[in-house]
Design an enzyme around this catalytic site. Structure first.
Site, PDB file in Angstrom:
ATOM      1  N   LYS A 199       9.259  19.665   1.643  1.00  0.00           N
ATOM      2  CA  LYS A 199      10.457  20.151   0.957  1.00  0.00           C
ATOM      3  C   LYS A 199      10.397  21.671   0.813  1.00  0.00           C
ATOM      4  O   LYS A 199       9.336  22.246   0.578  1.00  0.00           O
ATOM      5  CB  LYS A 199      10.543  19.481  -0.419  1.00  0.00           C
ATOM      6  CG  LYS A 199      11.778  19.853  -1.238  1.00  0.00           C
ATOM      7  CD  LYS A 199      11.756  19.124  -2.562  1.00  0.00           C
ATOM      8  CE  LYS A 199      12.941  19.489  -3.435  1.00  0.00           C
ATOM      9  NZ  LYS A 199      12.920  18.752  -4.732  1.00  0.00           N
ATOM     10  N   SER A 223      14.086  14.208  -8.863  1.00  0.00           N
ATOM     11  CA  SER A 223      14.403  14.691  -7.529  1.00  0.00           C
ATOM     12  C   SER A 223      13.666  14.000  -6.396  1.00  0.00           C
ATOM     13  O   SER A 223      13.999  14.207  -5.236  1.00  0.00           O
ATOM     14  CB  SER A 223      14.151  16.195  -7.447  1.00  0.00           C
ATOM     15  OG  SER A 223      15.101  16.892  -8.209  1.00  0.00           O
ATOM     16  N   SER A 226      16.784  16.537  -5.768  1.00  0.00           N
ATOM     17  CA  SER A 226      16.923  17.659  -4.853  1.00  0.00           C
ATOM     18  C   SER A 226      16.071  17.526  -3.587  1.00  0.00           C
ATOM     19  O   SER A 226      16.149  18.369  -2.692  1.00  0.00           O
ATOM     20  CB  SER A 226      16.539  18.965  -5.571  1.00  0.00           C
ATOM     21  OG  SER A 226      15.195  18.917  -6.033  1.00  0.00           O
TER      22      SER A 226
END
Length: 483
Positions: free
Chosen positions: A91, A190, A166
């Site tokens: 990520k 997330s 996210s």
């Protein structure tokens, strides 16, 4: 799930769909090499990125070089580490040395870290091959992966729906078959929210179990954010977490513990006390989520668990009185050195969250930490009478892509930023380990998740329950069709 035949053959484009365990067995048997796998993963990433927008920084040439080295090691009978030649995505909030780390923020366009994050170093040392950085929202502030840097990330099950976030790029790629392992972060859900929306497994470990230093940017959600694995199988997550976990003195929140090994062997849950709460005493929940949750409880009972419908009640004002004063203050602090010009290209919703964070006083923040302590006490009491807590992972399924969230559930108004995910962020406030496993689909064919929560450092219990649930209700063989 296995795509490897008894003769070792694998269909075209299927290598990228194999689990880490299957890849390692295939390498060991000589059925294919890390080069074959990484080439297929790269092709899959390109194909899925063109539809779902999951990659923010491709590292394909580097990945091919590392795969070639791993292939030579396997051929020589000396594979380097327990993940030798296994692909992983990272990520974009997590640092990879020499690779831009924008974290969805226009203000970070020129930032290139000089060091790997601890988790990246550990995965590389275990032999994993990093293939790309995945999309996230701006500074991880919301539960979708849309940002001014990378645009809208879409759900592979339905392209008009959000992937969640996210860690949405990591999860959407995983769900669509772009390799077996992904690193995500979780400040208010997330990892778990997108994993629920896209139908994969994701776990947020105990706070401090997995170090965040020296690279996690920006340092938002400072007392809330966890780093953890996203996978298609429970066994892969157990293997990955054992590598990621352990003390790192560079992270002041890192627990002084090491030597973790986790198992994910399916078996009976006899003797396990499972507390179940469909709404934590206050949350609005979509009827289809409630129905799927009830079916999941039946599955757990059939696995031998003693399921107790528990009356755990969370303060209905927890979002406004506890989470926001902490989370938004920490978000605002993360950009305290930024000028208005620095943030000129930021999203309006992000700027609104920062502005609200700046308006809280020090007293507001400290009072919220007291209420946070009260929440922790509720969980301590719960785990005196139960071994595990299960809830829905999210109160809704994936909503329209490009939107912040929903403002009503089953006729009840909710906060469009965080109110539709009432089960995720209480676990961040408490620092508890929590995972999501797929437990069904809604009428539109969108995945639904079951959240499994354990006491602090209870990851082994989560893997035990998740492995039993996975065996009873398999999900890894179902794939979205985004052709």
């Amino acid at each position: 799930m296995t795509l490897v035949t008894e003769e070792g053959g694998v269909a075209v484009n299927d290598l990228a769909r194999l689990s880490a365990g299957e890849l390692l067995r295939g390498y060991r048997a000589g059925h294919f090499t890390p080069v074959d796998v990484v080439d297929d993963v790269i092709a899959s990433l390109k194909r899925v990125d063109s539809r779902c927008n999951v990659v923010v920084e491709p590292l394909y040439e580097q990945a091919r070089r590392h795969a070639e080295a791993a292939a030579l090691d396997w051929a020589a009978g000396r594979p380097h580490g327990p993940l030798a030649g296994v692909p992983v995505t990272i990520k974009d909030l997590v640092f990879v040395a020499g690779v831009p780390a924008r974290g969805g923020a226009p203000a970070n366009q020129g930032f290139v870290p000089k060091a790997d994050a601890a988790v990246v170093s550990r995965l590389r040392a275990a032999g994993a091959v990093v293939t790309c950085k995945t999309t996230t929202c701006e500074s991880g502030y919301k539960l979708t992966a849309d940002s001014p840097v990378s645009g809208i990330t879409r759900n592979p099950w339905r392209l008009d729906r959000t992937s969640g976030g996210s860690s949405g790029g990591a999860v959407a790629a995983m769900a669509a078959g772009c390799g077996p392992l992904a690193v995500g972060t979780d400040g208010v859900g997330s990892i778990r929210v997108p994993s629920s929306f896209c139908g994969v497994f994701g776990i947020k470990p105990t706070f401090g179990l997995v170090p965040r230093s020296p690279g996690f940017s920006p340092p938002s959600w400072g007392s809330l954010a966890h780093t953890g694995p996203i996978t298609r199988t429970v066994a892969d997550a157990a293997l990955m977490l054992g590598i990621m976990a352990g003390h790192d003195a560079r992270d002041g929140s890192s627990l002084p513990l090491s030597g973790f090994t986790y198992e994910a062997n399916p078996g009976s849950l006899a003797g396990l006390r499972v507390a179940a709460s469909v709404d934590l005493g206050y949350a609005a929940v979509d009827p289809e989520i409630r129905a799927a949750f009830d079916r999941a409880l039946d599955t757990l009972a059939n696995c031998g668990a003693a399921v107790i419908v528990d009356g755990l009640e969370v303060d209905p004002g927890i979002l406004d009185r506890t989470l926001k004063p902490i989370a938004l203050t920490e978000q605002a602090a993360a950009v305290s050195g930024r000028s208005a010009a620095d943030l000129a290209d930021s999203e309006p919703d992000y700027l609104a969250a920062i502005d609200q964070g700046r308006r809280y006083s020090g007293t507001d923040y400290i009072e919220a930490t007291y209420r946070r302590g009260d929440l922790r006490a509720k969980f301590l009491a719960l785990f005196d009478r139960a071994d595990i807590l299960v809830t829905p992972t999210v109160a809704v399924t994936a909503f329209a892509a490009g939107t912040l969230g929903v403002d009503a559930i089953d006729g009840r108004p909710v906060d469009p930023h965080l109110g539709w995910s009432p089960f995720s962020w209480p676990m961040n406030l408490a620092g508890l380990p929590a995972a999501t496993v797929p437990c069904g689909f809604d009428r539109d064919g969108l995945p639904i998740g079951l959240q499994i929560v354990a006491p602090w450092l209870g990851e082994a219990a989560i893997f035990r329950v998740a492995a039993a649930f996975e065996a009873a209700q398999p999900w890894a063989g179902r794939w979205p069709d985004i052709a």
